[in-house]
Design an enzyme around this catalytic site. Structure first.
Site, mmCIF file in Angstrom:
data_model
loop_
_atom_site.group_PDB
_atom_site.id
_atom_site.type_symbol
_atom_site.label_atom_id
_atom_site.label_comp_id
_atom_site.label_asym_id
_atom_site.label_seq_id
_atom_site.Cartn_x
_atom_site.Cartn_y
_atom_site.Cartn_z
ATOM 1 N N ARG A 68 42.994 69.557 44.712
ATOM 2 C CA ARG A 68 42.142 68.644 43.953
ATOM 3 C C ARG A 68 40.678 68.785 44.389
ATOM 4 N NH1 ARG A 68 45.419 63.198 45.204
ATOM 5 N NH2 ARG A 68 45.724 64.370 47.142
ATOM 6 N N LYS B 264 40.938 64.086 50.197
ATOM 7 C CA LYS B 264 41.685 63.716 51.389
ATOM 8 C C LYS B 264 40.728 63.483 52.562
ATOM 9 C CE LYS B 264 45.429 63.274 51.542
ATOM 10 N NZ LYS B 264 46.184 62.015 51.232
ATOM 11 N N TYR C 8 39.782 59.176 50.316
ATOM 12 C CA TYR C 8 41.002 58.569 50.847
ATOM 13 C C TYR C 8 41.018 58.801 52.355
ATOM 14 C CZ TYR C 8 43.064 58.220 46.134
ATOM 15 O OH TYR C 8 43.317 57.909 44.822
ATOM 16 N N HIS D 260 43.301 56.510 54.691
ATOM 17 C CA HIS D 260 44.601 56.089 55.224
ATOM 18 C C HIS D 260 44.555 56.024 56.751
ATOM 19 C CE1 HIS D 260 46.419 56.311 51.266
ATOM 20 N NE2 HIS D 260 45.936 57.534 51.120
ATOM 21 N N GLU E 241 41.360 53.893 49.100
ATOM 22 C CA GLU E 241 42.632 53.169 48.989
ATOM 23 C C GLU E 241 42.533 51.676 49.256
ATOM 24 O OE1 GLU E 241 42.506 54.611 53.294
ATOM 25 O OE2 GLU E 241 41.980 55.424 51.334
ATOM 26 N N ASP F 223 51.743 58.698 53.467
ATOM 27 C CA ASP F 223 50.323 58.629 53.830
ATOM 28 C C ASP F 223 50.022 57.443 54.737
ATOM 29 O OD1 ASP F 223 49.030 60.841 52.848
ATOM 30 O OD2 ASP F 223 48.648 59.983 50.885
#
Length: 370
Positions: free
Chosen positions: A15, A75, A94, A96, A118, A270
């Site tokens: 991505r 990510k 993101y 996490h 997120e 995740d």
């Protein structure tokens, strides 16, 4: 603002954080976009498309970090990137963090502005930047689970929808949020017998009205999970506590009662995973077996469907990225409760309670830094 778009370097991640169309919107707001060379190729966007949208192409990630005030990823930053992050630089991606202490401590050390996709949350409690990827992951969970039920992969050799005269497979979906609802919808569409469980009765009431008749909604409890997991051919774990570790709802003991060749798909990996036996895997090596049960625990599931995922992600992230760029992170957080919820680590201070609690770190309310 100068905004950098990085090429993803996490294993099998294709991505990209912004499409050329998104870059054009940013340019029209008066911002400069620097895109790392070949960042969009995996999603079907070459460097020429970004140039046509007004973006500049940079040869290395180091150059992007050096020149950009805000950097966007899909990510989380990888260890090789930590030294490139500057104090006061905004990172929008993101993260996490509650599932990754090393990354959390690295972000604290950089004294950067870590805003997590997120945890951005609307006033109604929904998570707008998780929803599109949750939709992809939920649908993909059934697609992957169905594949690994095949004998070739060690599965029990059962077709989700069965055939006339042969009963269908049983699918258990734990958690009725976006991932769970999408997974149940897909499994129902393939003809499986589906149990969708959640602790929120109001959510179950809403879904009971719209799900097909082969979907059965039940209140979640350890006893319910213990009972249904014996019947299940495919189990999808989709429980989310925003910004915090996922609860372990399927224990190792429960695994011993399951059918040999059944499949577990942990979409919550995740955030640490909701099966006790879960550990992160990759698209290159996606599964492993414990007690005869196949585990699929790929930590970036939507990365395998990069074009769909990138388009869906940019649709969701772009308005927030524009607002942060137009106003700067401080003003954007002061004026937008949604963006304020995205503050995870700000100038060395942990500003999201779930992350602080996960590692016993001091929590600093974001309002005190604005």
């Amino acid at each position: 603002m100068i905004i950098g778009i990085l090429r993803e370097i996490k294993t099998e991640e294709y991505r990209v954080a912004m499409t050329p169309a998104g870059a054009e919107v940013m340019e029209r707001h008066g911002h400069r976009i620097i895109v790392e060379q070949n960042a969009g190729v995996g999603s079907g966007f070459d460097d020429g498309a970004y140039r046509a949208a007004g973006a500049e192409i940079a040869g290395t990630a180091a150059e992007v970090y050096k020149r950009s005030q805000m950097v966007m990823h899909v990510k989380e930053p990888q260890p090789s990137e930590y030294p490139l992050i500057r104090p006061g630089q905004t990172l929008f991606t993101y993260f996490h963090l509650a599932a990754n202490e090393a990354l959390t401590r690295a972000m604290i050390k950089t004294r950067s502005i870590a805003i997590a996709y997120e945890t951005i949350r609307k006033t109604d409690g929904t998570l707008p930047l998780l929803i599109p990827m949750s939709e992809v992951a939920g649908r993909m969970a059934i697609q992957e689970g169905a594949k690994y039920l095949e004998m070739e992969y060690g599965g029990e050799g059962i077709l989700l929808g069965g055939v006339p005269g042969v009963e269908p497979a049983t699918v258990l979906v734990i958690g009725a949020g976006t991932v769970g609802a999408q997974a149940a919808k897909m499994a129902c569409g393939l003809g499986a017998k589906v149990y969708l469980i959640d602790s929120c009765l109001e959510r179950l009431r809403c879904l009971a009205d719209v799900m097909p008749p082969n979907c059965f909604t039940l209140a979640s409890s350890p006893a319910t999970i213990r009972r249904l997991i014996r019947e299940a051919d495919l189990v999808v774990g989709s429980v989310l506590i925003p910004g915090a570790k996922a609860p372990k709802l399927v224990t190792r003991d429960m695994l011993t009662t399951m059918k040999k060749g059944a499949v577990l798909v942990d979409v919550a990996i995740d955030q640490g995973g909701c099966f006790e036996t879960s550990r992160p895997t990759t698209h290159k090596d996606p599964v492993y077996t414990v007690d005869g049960v196949i585990h699929y625990c790929v930590a970036n599931m939507p990365g395998a469907l990069a074009k769909t995922s990138t388009l869906a992600l940019t649709n969701a992230t772009l308005p927030y990225a524009v607002e942060i760029a137009d106003k700067g992170w401080k003003k954007a957080m002061r004026e937008s409760p949604e963006i304020r919820e995205g503050a995870n680590v700000i100038r060395g201070k942990v500003t999201f309670r779930g992350v602080a609690d996960a590692f016993g770190l001091k929590f600093t309310p974001i309002d005190t830094l604005l």
